[in-house]
Structures are given as structure tokens and as C-alpha cells.
Write a protein that holds these residues in place. Structure first.
Motif, PDB file in Angstrom:
ATOM      1  N   ILE A 198      56.913 -12.425  41.344  1.00 40.38           N
ATOM      2  CA  ILE A 198      57.263 -11.039  41.614  1.00 40.38           C
ATOM      3  C   ILE A 198      58.210 -10.494  40.543  1.00 40.38           C
ATOM      4  N   ALA A 199      59.372 -11.145  40.360  1.00 38.36           N
ATOM      5  CA  ALA A 199      60.313 -10.684  39.346  1.00 38.36           C
ATOM      6  C   ALA A 199      59.668 -10.727  37.966  1.00 38.36           C
ATOM      7  N   ASN A 200      58.898 -11.793  37.708  1.00 39.43           N
ATOM      8  CA  ASN A 200      58.091 -11.883  36.493  1.00 39.43           C
ATOM      9  C   ASN A 200      56.643 -12.064  36.930  1.00 39.43           C
ATOM     10  N   ILE A 201      55.814 -11.114  36.568  1.00 38.58           N
ATOM     11  CA  ILE A 201      54.429 -11.162  37.018  1.00 38.58           C
ATOM     12  C   ILE A 201      53.767 -12.448  36.553  1.00 38.58           C
ATOM     13  N   ALA A 202      53.999 -12.830  35.292  1.00 34.50           N
ATOM     14  CA  ALA A 202      53.437 -14.063  34.752  1.00 34.50           C
ATOM     15  C   ALA A 202      54.438 -14.655  33.769  1.00 34.50           C
ATOM     16  N   THR A 203      54.605 -15.961  33.848  1.00 32.36           N
ATOM     17  CA  THR A 203      55.464 -16.696  32.928  1.00 32.36           C
ATOM     18  C   THR A 203      54.666 -17.875  32.406  1.00 32.36           C
ATOM     19  N   THR A 206      54.630 -21.565  27.247  1.00 31.12           N
ATOM     20  CA  THR A 206      54.924 -21.398  25.815  1.00 31.12           C
ATOM     21  C   THR A 206      56.090 -20.452  25.576  1.00 31.12           C
ATOM     22  N   GLY A 207      56.713 -19.955  26.643  1.00 27.53           N
ATOM     23  CA  GLY A 207      57.925 -19.152  26.487  1.00 27.53           C
ATOM     24  C   GLY A 207      57.743 -17.666  26.650  1.00 27.53           C
ATOM     25  N   ASN A 208      56.563 -17.206  27.035  1.00 28.50           N
ATOM     26  CA  ASN A 208      56.332 -15.773  27.229  1.00 28.50           C
ATOM     27  C   ASN A 208      56.554 -15.407  28.693  1.00 28.50           C
ATOM     28  N   ARG A 209      57.228 -14.289  28.863  1.00 29.64           N
ATOM     29  CA  ARG A 209      57.535 -13.839  30.222  1.00 29.64           C
ATOM     30  C   ARG A 209      57.168 -12.365  30.319  1.00 29.64           C
ATOM     31  N   TYR A 210      56.339 -12.041  31.275  1.00 32.99           N
ATOM     32  CA  TYR A 210      55.883 -10.662  31.476  1.00 32.99           C
ATOM     33  C   TYR A 210      56.641 -10.112  32.676  1.00 32.99           C
ATOM     34  N   SER A 211      57.708  -9.407  32.382  1.00 26.44           N
ATOM     35  CA  SER A 211      58.648  -8.990  33.419  1.00 26.44           C
ATOM     36  C   SER A 211      58.029  -7.957  34.339  1.00 26.44           C
ATOM     37  N   GLY A 212      58.415  -8.041  35.591  1.00 30.05           N
ATOM     38  CA  GLY A 212      57.947  -7.073  36.569  1.00 30.05           C
ATOM     39  C   GLY A 212      59.064  -6.266  37.185  1.00 30.05           C
ATOM     40  N   ARG A 213      60.251  -6.310  36.572  1.00 25.72           N
ATOM     41  CA  ARG A 213      61.397  -5.632  37.197  1.00 25.72           C
ATOM     42  C   ARG A 213      61.206  -4.120  37.204  1.00 25.72           C
ATOM     43  N   ARG A 214      60.871  -3.543  36.040  1.00 24.78           N
ATOM     44  CA  ARG A 214      60.675  -2.091  36.015  1.00 24.78           C
ATOM     45  C   ARG A 214      59.467  -1.709  36.867  1.00 24.78           C
ATOM     46  N   HIS A 257      44.986  -6.427  32.939  1.00 26.31           N
ATOM     47  CA  HIS A 257      44.136  -6.596  31.759  1.00 26.31           C
ATOM     48  C   HIS A 257      44.979  -6.975  30.535  1.00 26.31           C
ATOM     49  N   LYS A 258      46.100  -6.306  30.339  1.00 28.07           N
ATOM     50  CA  LYS A 258      46.931  -6.571  29.166  1.00 28.07           C
ATOM     51  C   LYS A 258      47.520  -7.983  29.208  1.00 28.07           C
ATOM     52  N   ILE A 259      48.044  -8.369  30.360  1.00 31.47           N
ATOM     53  CA  ILE A 259      48.639  -9.704  30.482  1.00 31.47           C
ATOM     54  C   ILE A 259      47.581 -10.784  30.243  1.00 31.47           C
ATOM     55  N   SER A 260      46.422 -10.643  30.883  1.00 34.12           N
ATOM     56  CA  SER A 260      45.375 -11.656  30.735  1.00 34.12           C
ATOM     57  C   SER A 260      44.877 -11.724  29.296  1.00 34.12           C
ATOM     58  N   LYS A 261      44.796 -10.592  28.633  1.00 35.81           N
ATOM     59  CA  LYS A 261      44.342 -10.578  27.234  1.00 35.81           C
ATOM     60  C   LYS A 261      45.305 -11.351  26.347  1.00 35.81           C
ATOM     61  N   ASN A 362      60.439 -23.328  34.333  1.00 35.34           N
ATOM     62  CA  ASN A 362      60.289 -24.692  34.843  1.00 35.34           C
ATOM     63  C   ASN A 362      58.977 -24.843  35.604  1.00 35.34           C
ATOM     64  N   ALA A 363      58.655 -23.861  36.459  1.00 33.30           N
ATOM     65  CA  ALA A 363      57.404 -23.925  37.224  1.00 33.30           C
ATOM     66  C   ALA A 363      56.193 -23.897  36.298  1.00 33.30           C
ATOM     67  N   SER A 364      56.263 -23.101  35.230  1.00 34.41           N
ATOM     68  CA  SER A 364      55.127 -23.037  34.300  1.00 34.41           C
ATOM     69  C   SER A 364      54.920 -24.373  33.602  1.00 34.41           C
ATOM     70  N   HIS A 365      56.014 -25.104  33.308  1.00 33.95           N
ATOM     71  CA  HIS A 365      55.879 -26.433  32.697  1.00 33.95           C
ATOM     72  C   HIS A 365      55.272 -27.429  33.689  1.00 33.95           C
ATOM     73  N   VAL A 366      55.636 -27.301  34.957  1.00 33.05           N
ATOM     74  CA  VAL A 366      55.041 -28.165  35.982  1.00 33.05           C
ATOM     75  C   VAL A 366      53.541 -27.897  36.079  1.00 33.05           C
ATOM     76  N   ILE A 367      53.168 -26.627  36.079  1.00 37.89           N
ATOM     77  CA  ILE A 367      51.751 -26.261  36.149  1.00 37.89           C
ATOM     78  C   ILE A 367      51.014 -26.750  34.906  1.00 37.89           C
ATOM     79  N   ASN A 368      51.669 -26.641  33.753  1.00 41.62           N
ATOM     80  CA  ASN A 368      51.098 -27.127  32.497  1.00 41.62           C
ATOM     81  C   ASN A 368      50.767 -28.614  32.609  1.00 41.62           C
ATOM     82  N   ARG A 369      51.719 -29.407  33.099  1.00 41.42           N
ATOM     83  CA  ARG A 369      51.505 -30.854  33.219  1.00 41.42           C
ATOM     84  C   ARG A 369      50.395 -31.165  34.224  1.00 41.42           C
TER      85      ARG A 369
END
Length: 390
Positions: A198-203, A206-214, A257-261, A362-369
Motif C-alpha cells: 500500500i505505502a509502496n505499490i511495488a518494491t 534490485t532497489g526500485n520502489r514505486y511509492s504510493g503515498r501521493r 501499466h507504467k510500473i509493469s513496463k 526485505n520482503a522483496s529479497h525473500v520473494i527473490n530467493r
């Protein structure tokens, strides 16, 4: 890989009137077929066609192909309803939501989509016109337009049925394309873990964070406006709420669309796969307070995952789905699981090894593994081909 593109029709007032009459008549016939199907219990296409084909063809003066598509539309709708009931999408048997879905015939709106096949609809891609059947005769040289890239794909890869729809006073055809898939990458150099929130739509891992605050503030304003218009309950308020609902959905689709691209482009560039959480049924499993439920359920996470998947198929990027259990509580370094590892929404502090990291990373690294382990074990994603609006 099948996708669906939307092309905009440009009818004259007379042509628009014929299209409108066609949808109205076809959906009246569909409602009649649906009532008979519910009353008799005959809901499969072949048996339903035997029961209703000639009566609706004669009563509503439909062509042979149009009558068969009306019947098939009803049969497909009941098949989808049965699938939803089996999957628990309408709650437990006997619940109010279940009874509303199962205890009455399905109904079709007057402007509901009507499918067309190549006997009822022919495309002139060079002239960018179509010839289309209507209840008032065949309309020829009906112009259409759309995005240049999609129109080029339409000319080369169109295959199958198209759906005629009306939306917001405008007319569209949803055309099915069969695109060749890229050669899949069977030897990925690792995976990009994607954590949805929610706070970040996707993280991503590799270090990219697509913020959802605004965006969260904007959505809160949308809900406030929607509630105010619903309380007002005048015709003008209803019209404004309907327009605003379309704007809200278009905004969500554009962002997804933008995030997935971006995610798929990074995976393709680095030769990696993409690991996603299998969130099917998450709304039934999650136990959240009411404000949190509203926030979580109002964003199209399934749509974002579907966009990532179909763009990955086109790019040849492998996608795996992993078990989402405890991804937010597991340490990506020592893999210790404890709910105390999340003292705050944004902070992860492992009580075992002391590792500190932003919770979403941290969660994204767990999902990566987990994605890599899934791939190595030979359980790569077996998700069926998607039908999506590009």
C-alpha cells in the motif's frame, strides 16, 4: 499469446443509432435466453441452442450468427458464474451475496457487449474501416481509429472474435490478437522479487520502489468525493460519480501499466526472471480492520500482476509465483520468521541476527530467493495464457 486491443469507432449519428439498436435487441434476446436457462436448468451452449435458437431468431429478427452468439454469451456467463461459485467468489452458500448471485437469472444491460465473428464483421485495415452487421442492415465503410502501434498489430495479427461495446457515449471494438511470444529465457541470471503493498505499490529486490503515498492521498480524496456524491444522490451527482469512477479506473490502469513496463524492461535488460507472490484469494484470507480493508481492496493488485505477466511473456522473461506466507516476517539474511521482526510498517529488524532493512525491500529479497528456489526445483509458473486489453 492472445491480447485484446481497443479501437474506437467513428460512426455517423445514423450509424450510431443502428449500433445502439443492435446492442439493445441482442441483450433483450440474451435476457430471454437467460430466463429460460435459469427456469429449465439448461445452461450449456449446445443444449441451450437447441432450446432457444429458432424462437429468438424469429422473435427478435436476428441473423443466424447473431442468434448463436447471443446464446453462447448467455452460456459463457453461466459457466463463469459456476466457476466463481466453486471458487468461493460469492461467499458461503446461503449468504446474502451467494443468494443474490445464484438465486435469480443473470441479466444483461441494454448496452452490454455483443461478440462478432468474421461473418458479421470484416476489417479493411488499409482504409481503416469496418463492415458490420446490425439489426438495421449492414453498415459499410464505418471508420475507426486508435494508437498507431496497436493498429499495426491489428493489421498483422488479428484473429478470432471482436466485441462491440459502448462506453461513455463512444463506440469501440475489442479485437483479439494472437501475437508470437519471444523466445523464453530458460537460463535466467537470478530473479527480481516484487513485493506489492500500500505505502509502496511495488518494491523490487534490485532497489526500485514505486511509492504510493501521493497516490494514497489522491485515492482518499476520491473516496471522500464518492461518499459525498452518494449522500447527495441527485441525478447530477450520479452523473459526476459515474464520470469520476471511470477516471479513477483509468488512473489505476495507467499506473499499473507504467510500473509493469519498468519491471519487465529491467528484467529483460539484466537477463533475470520475475518472482511474484501468489495473492489469489488474499482478500478472503486477510484479517484487517475496516479502514485497512478499504485501502487494500481499492487497488488493482491482480491487474498489476497480470500486466507484469503478459508483458513478460512478450519479452521472453520467465515469471514464477511463490507462496506469500510470512514474506513480511522472514529475515532475508538468516531466514528467521517472527512477527516481532516488524516493529513498524516500514521497518524490519530481525530479532535473531539483528539485520535492519526497509520492510518492503526485505520482503522483496525473500520473494527473490523463493522465486529462485522455485525455478531450480522445476516448479516454474504454469499460469495459462492471458486475454488482456493492451
Amino acid at each position: 499469446m492472445k491480447i485484446v486491443v481497443r479501437v474506437k469507432l467513428l460512426p455517423t449519428p445514423e450509424q450510431a443509432s443502428a449500433l445502439r439498436a443492435t446492442l439493445r435487441v441482442c441483450n433483450e434476446a440474451a435476457n430471454h435466453v437467460s430466463t429460460l436457462a435459469f427456469a429449465t436448468g439448461i445452461k450449456r451452449n449446445r443444449e441451450l441452442r437447441t432450446l432457444t435458437y429458432q424462437p429468438i431468431k424469429d422473435t427478435w429478427q436476428l441473423g443466424a450468427q447473431a442468434a448463436q452468439h447471443v446464446i453462447k454469451k448467455v452460456a459463457d456467463a453461466y459457466a463463469a458464474l459456476r466457476g466463481g461459485i466453486r471458487a468461493g467468489s460469492f461467499g458461503r452458500p446461503g449468504s446474502l451475496r451467494y443468494r443474490r448471485a445464484a438465486d435469480k437469472p443473470l441479466t444483461f444491460r441494454a448496452e452490454a457487449a455483443q461478440p462478432y465473428d468474421d461473418r458479421m464483421l470484416s476489417w479493411k485495415t488499409e482504409q481503416r474501416t469496418v463492415s458490420i452487421w446490425t439489426v438495421r442492415g449492414r453498415l459499410k465503410r464505418l471508420a475507426y481509429t486508435g494508437q498507431e502501434g496497436q493498429l499495426r498489430l491489428l493489421a498483422r495479427h488479428r484473429q478470432g472474435e471482436s466485441d462491440l461495446i459502448q462506453h461513455g457515449g463512444k463506440w469501440y471494438l475489442l479485437a483479439t490478437l494472437d501475437l508470437p511470444e519471444a523466445t523464453p529465457n530458460l537460463d535466467p541470471h537470478g530473479f527480481i522479487g516484487v513485493d506489492l503493498g500500500i505505502a509502496n505499490i511495488a518494491t523490487t529486490s534490485t532497489g526500485n520502489r514505486y511509492s504510493g503515498r501521493r497516490l494514497t492521498r489522491t485515492r482518499q480524496n476520491d473516496r471522500t468525493l464518492r461518499a459525498r456524491l452518494q449522500r447527495k444522490n441527485t441525478r447530477s451527482a450520479k452523473r459526476r460519480a459515474k464520470r469520476h469512477a471511470g477516471k479513477e479506473a483509468r488512473r489505476a490502469r495507467d499506473i499499473n501499466h507504467k510500473i509493469s513496463k519498468h519491471i519487465v524492461a529491467e528484467a529483460q535488460r539484466t537477463g533475470r526472471g520475475i518472482a511474484l507472490e501468489d495473492l489469489s484469494g488474499i482478500r478472503d484470507r486477510a484479517r484487517l480492520r475496516k479502514p485497512q480493508r478499504v485501502t487494500m481492496n481499492s487497488w488493482a493488485f491482480a491487474q498489476l500482476g497480470a500486466f507484469i505477466e503478459y508483458k513478460a511473456r512478450r519479452a521472453g522473461v520467465p515469471v514464477v509465483y511463490v507462496n506469500p506466507a510470512y514474506t513480511s516476517q522472514e529475515c532475508s539474511q538468516c531466514h528467521h520468521i517472527d512477527k516481532r521482526n516488524r516493529p513498524h510498517q516500514a521497518l524490519f529488524t530481525c530479532v535473531s541476527c539483528g539485520f535492519v532493512e526497509h520492510a518492503d525491500f526485505n520482503a522483496s529479497h525473500v520473494i527473490n530467493r523463493r522465486g529462485w528456489c522455485t525455478w531450480v526445483c522445476g516448479a516454474e509458473s504454469q499460469v495459462p495464457a492471458l486475454t488482456l486489453i493492451a
